[in-house]
Design an enzyme around this catalytic site. Structure first.
Site, PDB file in Angstrom:
ATOM      1  N   CYS A 157      -1.875   9.285   2.459  1.00  0.00           N
ATOM      2  CA  CYS A 157      -1.585   8.739   1.217  1.00  0.00           C
ATOM      3  C   CYS A 157      -2.527   8.933   0.103  1.00  0.00           C
ATOM      4  O   CYS A 157      -2.361   9.126  -1.145  1.00  0.00           O
ATOM      5  CB  CYS A 157      -1.291   7.123   1.366  1.00  0.00           C
ATOM      6  SG  CYS A 157      -2.506   6.396   1.760  1.00  0.00           S
TER       7      CYS A 157
ATOM      8  N   GLU B 291       0.828  -1.249  -0.050  1.00  0.00           N
ATOM      9  CA  GLU B 291       0.031  -0.070   0.024  1.00  0.00           C
ATOM     10  C   GLU B 291       0.920   1.336   0.110  1.00  0.00           C
ATOM     11  O   GLU B 291       1.405   1.699   0.934  1.00  0.00           O
ATOM     12  CB  GLU B 291      -1.003   0.010   1.190  1.00  0.00           C
ATOM     13  CG  GLU B 291      -2.000  -1.230   1.263  1.00  0.00           C
ATOM     14  CD  GLU B 291      -3.033  -1.266  -0.098  1.00  0.00           C
ATOM     15  OE1 GLU B 291      -3.138   0.102  -0.281  1.00  0.00           O
ATOM     16  OE2 GLU B 291      -3.676  -2.040  -0.172  1.00  0.00           O
TER      17      GLU B 291
END
Length: 452
Positions: free
Chosen positions: A242, A208
């Protein structure tokens, strides 16, 4: 030391205890009880590590984890059940079944930006699927890491769940071990290192990562609402998210009007917090210096810095081109460049020339524009007329592609990530179809006709 932990977890997994459905559900409930017991300590640790205020801590770190646990407990028996699938006519007399099997001993390496949520959310998937887990909380948020360790030590034996605190040397030591699955959240640079180490033992991985997630605003957007949602998504957590909008790409005809709204909501939401020292800090001096260096050019709002407290006032930069320093890397901080485009086709070409981002947001009331962007631009996931909110639903898979990562999780997708689907064909012994054997030429001709 870690070799011993790994060996004991392997032994525990092989005992079969973690695979029992009731054991898994009880473990998830125990995890929730443990978090509740340490809620105040978690809030204090977040404040100490980077000035994250209690309401934000609950909303983005703790509450979202409770929701994930509740969802997993409710659906786990269904997820873990053996699944029957269709069988082709060529396999007459047999049944096709998929068994859900844990990988075994898993490693979860967490980042610092949401240090609790992004440690525990993958853990929920690992527990739900029947694995054991070694957690590696981020060393950049040491107070939170310490609380995570205390929670795990209080509620789980180390041969089941173990938290390993430490820096790079701890990561290196853990990555030398032959885990059955690795789940990593963090930068693309470190993600490549993790994948390389995993490849040495052929360990499957989920990565991720991140990237420069754009927010596209067309002339057909509700500009006021678009600005409001972009500002919230960008400057929450001091931009250290993110999937925060990394830059705004606005149609030329509406850019100035959009800027007016962006400045208005940035001041409304964050001016007093920054002024009174409540705005979240940048995690460390290196990141603070890096982000501060990106604030240059036509700064139309904010940009003040306080090195002593590592805080940066939300900044908006106008008239940005793709060669601006803030466009050459993922910002991961409270700096918002605003670019403009002449035509949507040109904007799409520009975005396709960039590495695939983890998220993309398109603001428009025109369905044709929306579908064109979603279809023609590669990215991990995103939202229409919103930003960042898509990561909070357990019904959507969350993950990237290319430079922004591989694999997915949240809700059932977390369970699936930590589960191997074992395919089994159950064949009858009541009869034996002869077509497979070398002496059955006529049957083979019939099968060939059937399979054309």
């Amino acid at each position: 030391m870690y070799e011993s932990i790994y060996a004991r977890q392997k032994q525990f997994y092989q005992s079969g205890k973690s695979r029992d459905i009731k054991f898994r559900i009880d473990a998830l409930k125990q995890l929730k009880r443990g978090i509740k017991y340490y809620e105040n300590e978690l809030a204090e640790a977040m404040l100490a590590d980077f000035n994250k205020q209690q309401p934000d801590t609950y909303m983005t770190e703790i509450g979202i984890v409770y929701a994930e646990i509740n969802h997993a407990v409710k659906h786990l028996e269904e997820w873990a059940g053996t699944k029957k699938v269709k069988t082709p006519i060529t396999h007459i007399g047999s049944k096709s079944v998929i068994y859900k099997e844990p990988y075994g001993v898993t490693l979860i390496i967490a980042p610092w930006n949401y240090p609790f949520n992004l440690t525990i959310s993958p853990l929920i998937g690992a527990i739900s699927a029947g694995n054991t887990a070694v957690l590696k909380p981020s060393e950049h948020t040491p107070m939170v890491a310490e609380v995570i360790t205390r929670i795990m030590e209080r509620i789980f034996p180390s041969e089941y769940i173990y938290a390993a605190e430490g820096g790079i040397e701890t990561n290196q030591a853990l990555l030398r071990l032959p885990f059955d699955y690795i789940f990593y959240t963090g930068s693309s640079h470190v993600g490549k290192i993790v994948m390389k180490k995993a490849a040495e033992n052929l360990i499957p991985v989920t990565l991720e990562l991140g990237g420069k997630s754009p927010a596209i605003v067309t002339e057909n957007a509700d500009l006021k609402l678009a600005a409001k949602r972009i500002v919230w998504a960008k400057f929450s957590n001091a931009g250290q998210t993110c999937v925060a909008p990394d830059f705004v790409y606005a149609e030329e005809s509406i850019k100035n009007a959009l800027l007016t709204h962006l400045k208005h909501y940035t001041r409304k939401f964050y001016h007093e917090d920054f002024r009174h020292g409540r705005y979240m800090s940048i995690v460390n001096d290196n990141h603070f210096d890096r982000i501060r260096g990106l604030i240059e050019g036509d700064v139309v709002y904010g940009g003040r810095t306080d090195a002593g407290n590592r805080t940066i006032e939300p900044a908006i930069i106008d008239n940005v081109e793709f060669d601006h320093p803030a466009m050459k890397e993922e910002i991961f901080g409270p700096v918002l460049p605003v670019l403009s485009y002449g035509s949507l086709d040109k904007a799409i070409l520009d975005l396709r020339d960039m590495q695939d981002p983890l998220a993309l947001y398109v603001f428009s009331e025109n369905e044709s524009e929306i579908e064109t962007v979603i279809r023609d631009v590669p990215f991990g996931g995103g939202a229409v007329n919103d930003a960042m909110f898509h990561l909070a639903t357990p019904y959507l898979p969350f993950g990237g592609r290319g430079n922004s990562g591989m694999g997915k999780y949240h809700g059932k997708y977390s369970f699936d990530t930590f589960t191997h689907e074992k395919s089994i064909l159950k064949q009858t012994t009541l009869f034996d179809m002869p077509f497979r054997y070398p002496d059955a030429k006529i049957f083979r001709k019939l099968i060939r006709l059937m399979m054309r």
